[in-house]
Design an enzyme around this catalytic site. Structure first.
Site, PDB file in Angstrom:
ATOM      1  N   ASP A  24       0.825  -1.204   0.000  1.00  0.00           N
ATOM      2  CA  ASP A  24       0.000   0.000   0.000  1.00  0.00           C
ATOM      3  C   ASP A  24       0.866   1.264   0.000  1.00  0.00           C
ATOM      4  OD1 ASP A  24      -2.498   1.066  -0.057  1.00  0.00           O
ATOM      5  OD2 ASP A  24      -3.032   0.552   2.004  1.00  0.00           O
ATOM      6  N   ASP A  25       0.647   2.136  -0.987  1.00  0.00           N
ATOM      7  CA  ASP A  25       1.320   3.448  -1.033  1.00  0.00           C
ATOM      8  C   ASP A  25       2.839   3.343  -1.134  1.00  0.00           C
ATOM      9  OD1 ASP A  25      -1.271   4.311  -0.594  1.00  0.00           O
ATOM     10  OD2 ASP A  25      -0.801   5.630   1.083  1.00  0.00           O
ATOM     11  N   CYS A  65      -6.141   4.203  -3.644  1.00  0.00           N
ATOM     12  CA  CYS A  65      -6.147   2.751  -3.400  1.00  0.00           C
ATOM     13  C   CYS A  65      -7.237   1.986  -4.135  1.00  0.00           C
ATOM     14  CB  CYS A  65      -6.317   2.455  -1.913  1.00  0.00           C
ATOM     15  SG  CYS A  65      -5.006   3.123  -0.902  1.00  0.00           S
ATOM     16  N   HIS A 119      -9.490  -3.208  -2.000  1.00  0.00           N
ATOM     17  CA  HIS A 119      -9.792  -2.282  -0.922  1.00  0.00           C
ATOM     18  C   HIS A 119     -11.072  -2.815  -0.273  1.00  0.00           C
ATOM     19  CE1 HIS A 119      -9.393   1.686   0.956  1.00  0.00           C
ATOM     20  NE2 HIS A 119     -10.688   1.566   1.127  1.00  0.00           N
ATOM     21  N   ASP A 315       0.506  -0.162  -4.973  1.00  0.00           N
ATOM     22  CA  ASP A 315      -0.766   0.156  -5.655  1.00  0.00           C
ATOM     23  C   ASP A 315      -0.716   1.532  -6.320  1.00  0.00           C
ATOM     24  OD1 ASP A 315      -0.907   1.537  -3.227  1.00  0.00           O
ATOM     25  OD2 ASP A 315      -3.017   1.056  -2.869  1.00  0.00           O
ATOM     26  N   HIS A 316       0.183   2.383  -5.851  1.00  0.00           N
ATOM     27  CA  HIS A 316       0.524   3.676  -6.474  1.00  0.00           C
ATOM     28  C   HIS A 316       1.650   4.241  -5.643  1.00  0.00           C
ATOM     29  CE1 HIS A 316      -1.765   5.140  -3.120  1.00  0.00           C
ATOM     30  NE2 HIS A 316      -2.823   4.488  -3.544  1.00  0.00           N
TER      31      HIS A 316
END
Ligand SMILES: *[C@@H]1O[C@H](CO)[C@@H](O)[C@H](O)[C@H]1NC(C)=O
Ligand SMILES: *[C@@H]1O[C@H](CO)[C@@H](O)[C@H](O)[C@H]1NC(C)=O
Ligand SMILES: *[C@@H]1O[C@H](CO)[C@@H](O)[C@H](O)[C@H]1NC(C)=O
Ligand SMILES: *[C@@H]1O[C@H](CO)[C@@H](O)[C@H](O)[C@H]1NC(C)=O
Ligand SMILES: *[C@@H]1O[C@H](CO)[C@@H](O)[C@H](O)[C@H]1NC(C)=O
Ligand SMILES: *[C@@H]1O[C@H](CO)[C@@H](O)[C@H](O)[C@H]1NC(C)=O
Ligand SMILES: *[C@@H]1O[C@H](CO)[C@@H](O)[C@H](O)[C@H]1NC(C)=O
Ligand SMILES: *[C@@H]1O[C@H](CO)[C@@H](O)[C@H](O)[C@H]1NC(C)=O
Length: 535
Positions: A24-25, A65, A119, A315-316
């Site tokens: 995540d992130d 997300c 998510h 995810d980014h």
């Protein structure tokens, strides 16, 4: 005779398992990515890289997300999933699209989700798209429920809902943390799988380094604050159109940051906090790296390593104070770009091994990636690629309108890149660019600019990144048609990556770049299909 022999052998070989690690992130601030501004210790991910192809130009389709995850899990872009926020389930709102795990499940795999893969919530149905995507119900770590509670010890000796949240795990509710629970469950799941003859697709999603930065406090010892570098360009970009700005409300909302009274929308983060946030992001990343190492070592212990494709990605990305920006929620390259590592035993490496590496003891230089490529990749490519390299199937390309098409991709299998690069051949002909987007409610920053929700979206920023630049058009968005209106342009951005890698000077309005803007605009309007390799 030789050929017959090969065919017989391959028909006896069990299909490879897949371990998909979604972080995540996570931006590419990892040892193996040689990021000189962000020197993060990630010995376990680096070890994975030493058996992998490392992609240096990999991008999410939207830096948020839920939209990013639904996009890569269905292999369709946000205008096709119709998800730009947290409010809709694609199966009922856009089309009944087959997901990546569902495709594997329908082809004989045992599929399982541990931690944050979809998510959780409305965007993945009632239960992370179980049972369509997964063989067994998805696992969510119970201690996640403390994320938005007062569990962070502050300097005043009291507990707060802070951004900076280095903790003593023994003193936390349940005496654990969400990612530790997910790691334990993933290990138990692998042990179960090793007893079965069916191939598996195991997706494991770690929550860190997503905020709050809640992790065991010893990881801060690896990052003395006086060794943390400030971001390379910490000021507002020149000629930035206000619509491009994300006011990082999620960060402002945490108690410790709220107490700083930072002015809305541009008010800069105080220098000391800039360094503290960077330090905590690094420490949270190293904590996550150790959990990834525990899961990978389990593959070794169960003799599964040689039979398992491992893919790891974010995810980014996440802005760490560059351009005065924080968090995701934008079209800046640091928000959309992700690390992407793919290890295919027998293709990218022979006999990989993953003994757990401890960042506290004798960890020197990061191991370099086995192979590296700057071939453009997008997260929508992961689904067709995994299906391709495991032999599960070839996912057809989607037609222009694909809401009624159950199985198709708006990405492209990059298996040819993996094969060529790991057999020493040049990669000659690939995508000429990538495409990403972000919604806004208004031309000027608003408290809901980070995540306006479809109902409040009036403008969409569509971006393309090519070899030379990022070009973005912020255009009127048609909410019922789920597309932009190219004839109603609110703002443009153009950053030349050769001279301005930080995207700190928008050149779109400069007369001398009008010709380039016109060319870039045409490329953007033609879209991803025209950026595919020429047949
Ligand atoms: C989607 O298709 C599956 C069968 O593959 C079906 O079980 C499910 O009900 C469908 N969902 C919707 C919303 O149509
Ligand atoms: C392992 O398998 C057992 C028996 O089927 C099951 O009860 C348990 O939930 C599984 N654990 C995991 C982590 O998948
Ligand atoms: C923030 O504002 C509050 C209320 O106006 C004030 O009490 C506090 O001292 C201010 N904090 C800072 C760091 O300026
Ligand atoms: C893994 O392989 C080794 C060597 O072949 C063997 O000693 C060990 O028992 C195996 N472990 C498992 C869990 O199958
Ligand atoms: C791993 O697979 C390769 C072929 O891809 C094979 O040569 C090697 O012997 C295998 N190693 C083990 C430990 O099974
Ligand atoms: C892979 O290599 C072959 C042979 O050199 C070449 O024809 C092909 O275009 C290459 N593919 C990619 C994706 O680079
Ligand atoms: C639209 O914005 C308003 C605040 O301006 C907010 O209350 C509402 O929840 C938003 N709607 C959606 C769907 O996000
Ligand atoms: C929005 O898009 C739909 C579908 O493409 C179209 O029918 C409609 O006319 C558009 N609305 C406007 C205001 O352009």
């Amino acid at each position: 005779m030789y050929c017959v022999h090969i065919i017989l052998l391959s028909s006896l070989v069990k299909p490879k398992n897949v371990l998909m690690l979604v972080i995540d992130d996570l931006r590419p601030a990892l040892g193996c990515y040689d990021d000189v501004q962000n020197k993060v210790l990630t010995p376990n991910i680096d070890q994975l890289a030493s058996h992998s192809v490392k992609f240096t130009e990999a991008y999410a389709q939207q830096a948020l997300c839920a939209p990013s995850r639904v996009s890569f899990l269905t292999s369709r872009r946000p205008d096709t999933t119709r998800l730009y926020d947290f409010h809709h389930y694609w199966r009922t709102f856009a089309g009944n699209y087959t997901t990546l795990p569902q495709y594997f499940k329908e082809n004989g795999y045992f599929t399982q989700s541990v931690g944050k893969v979809f998510h959780p919530g409305i965007t993945s149905g009632t239960d992370s798209d179980y049972p369509l995507s997964w063989t067994v119900p998805a696992y969510h770590p119970p201690s996640l429920k403390f994320t938005y509670t007062k569990v962070c010890p502050g300097p005043d000796g009291k507990l707060h809902e802070n951004l900076l949240c280095a903790v003593d795990v023994e003193e936390q509710p349940m005496k654990t943390l969400p990612d530790i629970q997910s790691k334990d469950y993933a290990i138990a799941a692998l042990k179960n799988r090793s007893l079965s003859d069916d191939p598996f697709f195991l997706a494991v999603g770690f929550h860190k380094p997503h905020i709050p930065f809640r992790f065991p406090k010893k990881f801060l010892d690896l990052y003395p604050i006086n060794e943390i570098l400030p971001p390379p360009h910490p000021k507002l970009p020149l000629d930035l159109p206000p619509v491009a700005w994300n006011p990082w409300e999620d960060i402002r909302g945490r108690e410790d940051i709220a107490a700083l009274n930072i002015s809305m929308p541009y008010g800069p983060m105080p220098d000391h906090y800039t360094l503290l946030i960077r330090q905590h992001y690094y420490a949270a990343t190293t904590y996550m790296d150790g959990l990834v190492g525990d899961v990978l070592q389990t593959l070794d212990e169960l003799n599964l390593t040689n039979d398992t494709v491992v893919v790891l990605f974010g995810d980014h990305g996440w802005q760490l104070g560059e351009n005065q920006e924080w968090a995701k929620y934008s079209n800046f390259r640091v928000a959309t770009s992700v690390p992407l590592l793919v290890s295919v035993p027998g293709m990218t490496s022979r006999d990989p091994k993953y003994p757990h590496k401890d960042p506290f003891t004798g960890y020197g230089q990061p191991s370099p990636a086995k192979y590296e490529t700057s071939a453009f990749t997008e997260l929508v490519d992961i689904f067709p690629t995994l299906a391709d390299i495991t032999g599960v199937g070839t996912v057809p390309q989607c037609p222009e309108i694909s809401n009624d098409v159950i199985l198709c991709t708006e990405g492209l299998s990059f298996a040819p890149v993996l094969r060529n690069i790991s057999s020493g051949q040049k990669q000659v002909n690939w995508k000429s660019g990538i495409f990403t987007q972000f919604p806004r409610p208004s031309d000027t920053p608003d408290p809901i600019s980070d995540n306006p929700g479809l109902a409040n979206t009036t403008i969409m920023g569509y971006s393309t990144i090519t070899q030379d630049y990022r070009y973005t058009e912020w255009v009127h968005f048609n909410r019922s048609g789920f597309h932009g209106d190219w004839s109603k342009v609110h703002a443009r951005e153009l950053y030349l990556h050769g001279s301005d890698p930080e995207e700190s000077h928008n050149l779109a309005a400069k007369v001398e770049y009008h010709k380039l803007v016109a060319e870039a605009s045409e490329i953007l309007h033609l879209g991803w299909r025209h950026a595919l390799p020429k047949k």
